[in-house]
Design an enzyme around this catalytic site. Structure first.
Site, PDB file in Angstrom:
ATOM      1  N   GLU A  87      -0.637 -43.476 -12.301  1.00 57.00           N
ATOM      2  CA  GLU A  87       0.553 -44.368 -12.835  1.00 57.00           C
ATOM      3  C   GLU A  87      -0.155 -45.726 -13.323  1.00 57.00           C
ATOM      4  OE1 GLU A  87       2.602 -42.016  -9.911  1.00 57.00           O
ATOM      5  OE2 GLU A  87       0.663 -42.780  -9.819  1.00 57.00           O
ATOM      6  N   HIS A  99       8.761 -43.362  -0.451  1.00 55.58           N
ATOM      7  CA  HIS A  99       9.652 -42.906  -1.521  1.00 55.58           C
ATOM      8  C   HIS A  99      11.109 -43.230  -1.900  1.00 55.58           C
ATOM      9  CE1 HIS A  99       6.163 -39.937  -1.557  1.00 55.58           C
ATOM     10  NE2 HIS A  99       6.568 -39.245  -2.733  1.00 55.58           N
TER      11      HIS A  99
END
Length: 726
Positions: A458, A528
């Protein structure tokens, strides 16, 4: 017995060493330019340290004295079309690139500087002093130097923070079918940082024309290279990512130049990324004008040995040996460069009125206007002047029942049809029939070279997108598989993307769209499931969009893709397969920035909500039935784009407000919004602002515990019950 077969690296790894013959055959004009650049940069840095010692530099003064040979030798192998960025110790790199830009045919060390050279020195000094005539009007200072016209894309205070962006510049060069290359300068400390290694991997996988230029100055503050890594030959990092790598003496400008010429040729011929490591030395401590030995982490003998190999001394010796410079002329060149700096400093400084002899201050007229402090955090949205913006209310185009997830792929596909600069990147966006949720379905087949699946990295791909946006030729659309992953890329999202426009002066666009998925309620647990709206709202620079219907998604995404500010588009998993009104055939309209939608009119209380919580609020109001609530879907959540007009009009009717969101109370979006409403509309309120949020804990895997951790219809009904009591 097992056999042991020796393995060889797939890419070359060489050390470049030069001798007198190489100096004897080098172009005399190049060698004199070496010396001219070296003395100008050295005199500049000495003057900065002098000002810092007098208290005239606010903040750090990370001197590059001793390291100039690597910057000058490498930059003179580039053109103005090539881009560079650097780290907190980047004066020498920036100046080398800027001086080479204004004097591409070279400079003479004994000649008076041109007006263009003087302007570069003046504006750079002004920036370091925090003054209005600096490159970024004093906002960037010593650690954030940018002049995009010269290909100097910005130095960076976060160690390793600028490295991913350089890959983005390289991406833009490559996609624009040019042979331009990108160079990112960083030190031995950044070699061990994840974003650097992630970017090496990504640049190698995508064969990007970017050079990872390592200035190994032996120390990260006071920690030596030998202490920090088991492999002190830092160019060895390139071998793990199949990057051709060079190692060279950074005190020898010609050696650096020859190695860099080979590296640039490697990149220009499409052979991909590479590494160049130069061994060099900073004469002073991390910050300021004291030697490192004064702090005990190195000794004077070591410092003396490196000073004897000063790049100016080495260059002057060869020029004298070849008869290209008379004895003593190198000292005269440096003295001239110092006098020029005194003259330039005189334009920024003046004697302190009634002060002691020699005492100076910044001329008052040079300071930026304090009222300009927030200007340029975001743009003025003039880029939307010619956009097909429709009314915020109702449906301006024919609609039909549509799944929201289908509208995502539809509008992205339409924009990719009409704008060849739009590129989509993220993990698995090119596979699985449109990524993990189908949001990019069909795009990879239609645009195979513009829908790019990334490694799981990321920091690297977010920073690469930042570089693409800063370059300006392309508009990246980045998908985060889950919003929680923003913490992995927090440096790039909040230190880089969010701050870039303002930090570099407020004028440069940062057109980047981040799609971030909110997945609470799906059983994916604590890592998440977060709602990142509250975090993004604290980061000046981002615009935040939260569509709740397919119609809104298309119009808001079209606006986001035209916007010159970075925009995060939040998507809730609960809404992906929900059916609602979406455009039947028109995918080009834009919804205006800063306009909310009133989903239900009422007179008793104003309920402000967004994203997946809007549906639960509407259900709660109808089911409870005892409170006539006006439900406002905020749509735009960032501080600059909140629809205060709609909120005020509603509060004028209801005189009380409830903010309803699903996420955890600790990262609550409603916290700052409640504070602002109290400040703005205290006289309209008959009661304190009420809030519905999730619990303190992140959602758990257990279905029961997850439901207890988030807010939905029942929590809204409970609050409406309290409202009904009064």
């Amino acid at each position: 017995m097992p056999q042991h077969r020796p393995l060889e690296p797939a890419s070359p790894w060489v050390e470049v060493v030069v001798d007198d013959h190489d100096w004897d055959t080098a172009d005399p004009a190049l060698l004199r330019t070496f010396l001219a650049q070296l003395v100008r940069i050295r005199a500049f840095e000495q003057y900065v340290l002098e000002l810092a010692g007098a208290g005239l530099i606010h903040g750090p003064a990370h001197s590059s004295i001793g390291q100039e040979g690597g910057a000058v030798g490498s930059v003179l192998a580039l053109t103005s079309d090539d881009t560079v960025n650097g780290s907190h110790r980047g004066h020498h790199q920036f100046l080398a690139k800027a001086l080479h830009h204004v004097e591409p045919k070279g400079m003479d060390p004994l000649a008076d500087p041109s007006d263009e050279v003087r302007e570069v020195l003046l504006r750079t000094l002004a920036e370091i002093c925090g003054l209005d005539r600096g490159w970024s009007h004093g906002r960037g200072g010593s650690m954030h130097l940018q002049w995009k016209e010269a290909g100097a894309m910005g130095t960076n205070a976060i160690v390793g923070g600028g490295v991913p962006q350089a890959a983005g510049f390289a991406f833009a060069h490559q996609r624009s079918a040019t042979d331009a290359v990108s160079v990112t300068y960083f030190g031995d400390g950044a070699v061990n940082i994840g974003s650097t290694l992630e970017t090496m991997n990504l640049a190698g996988a995508w064969s990007l024309p970017v050079c990872f230029f390592i200035e190994n100055n032996q120390y990260a503050v006071s920690t030596s290279v030998e202490e920090a890594t088991a492999e002190p030959r830092l160019s060895a990092r390139g071998l793990g990512f199949n990057l051709a790598s060079w190692k060279v003496d950074g005190q020898d400008p010609l050696a650096v130049h020859l190695a860099m010429t080979e590296a640039v040729d490697h990149m220009r011929h499409g052979r991909g990324a590479c590494v160049v490591e130069v061994d060099t030395y900073r004469y002073f401590h991390q910050n300021g004008g004291f030697a490192g030995s004064a702090f005990g982490y190195r000794d004077k003998e070591e410092e003396k040995a490196w000073r004897e190999r000063d790049p100016i001394t080495i260059t002057a010796r060869h020029l004298e040996r070849r008869g290209l410079l008379e004895s003593g002329e190198a000292d005269e060149a440096l003295a001239r460069a110092r006098r020029v700096m005194e003259e330039i400093g005189g334009r920024l400084l003046e004697p302190v009125p009634d002060g002691k002899p020699g005492q100076r201050r910044i001329r008052p007229a040079e300071w930026p206007d304090p009222t300009w402090v927030d200007v340029g955090v975001r743009g003025d949205l003039s880029e939307l002047d010619d956009a097909p913006i429709v009314a915020a209310d109702g449906h301006a185009v024919p609609v039909q029942e549509t799944k929201l997830v289908e509208s995502i792929a539809a509008v992205l596909g339409r924009r990719m049809e009409t704008d060849p600069g739009v590129v989509v990147l993220g993990e698995d966006v090119h596979r699985l029939n449109g990524g993990t949720n189908g949001a990019t379905r069909g795009l990879a087949e239609r645009f195979p070279d513009r829908v790019l699946g990334t490694p799981i990295s990321e920091n690297a791909f977010t920073g690469l997108a930042c570089g693409i946006a800063l370059d300006g030729r392309f508009t990246p659309v980045v998908e985060f598989m889950y919003a929680d992953f923003m913490w992995v890329a927090a440096d790039q999202l909040f230190n880089q993307v969010a701050k870039a426009r303002h930090m570099y002066g407020g004028d440069g666009a940062v057109p980047l769209v981040l799609r971030s998925k909110v997945a609470m309620g799906t059983g994916y647990g604590s890592q998440h499931s977060m709602d990142p709206a509250g975090i993004f709202a604290t980061s000046a620079g981002w615009r935040i969009v939260a569509p709740t219907t397919p119609y809104d998604y298309v119009g808001l995404m079209n606006t986001a893709l035209r916007c010159h500010d970075p925009v995060v588009v939040l998507e809730h998993v609960d809404l992906y397969n929900a059916v609602g009104p979406g455009p039947a055939d028109d995918l080009d309209y834009c919804l205006p920035v800063g306009k909310a939608a009133v989903r239900r009119e009422g007179s008793d209380v104003t309920i402000l909500s967004y994203l997946g919580m809007v549906r639960f609020v509407l259900e709660a109001v109808e089911e409870f039935g005892q409170v006539d609530a006006e439900v406002v879907d905020l749509r735009w959540l960032d501080r600059a784009s909140i629809d205060w007009d709609t909120i005020e009009a509603s509060l004028t009717k209801t005189n009380q407000v409830l903010i309803a969101e699903q996420g955890a109370v600790g990262t609550s979006y409603g916290g700052w919004l409640a504070d602002e409403i109290h400040r703005r509309y205290f006289d309209l309120l008959d009661a304190p602002v009420r809030r519905v949020t999730g619990s303190e804990a992140s959602p758990s895997i257990s279905k029961v515990l997850e439901r207890a951790a988030i807010a939905q219809k029942d929590e809204v009904i409970a609050e409406l019950t309290e409202i009904a009591r009064y």
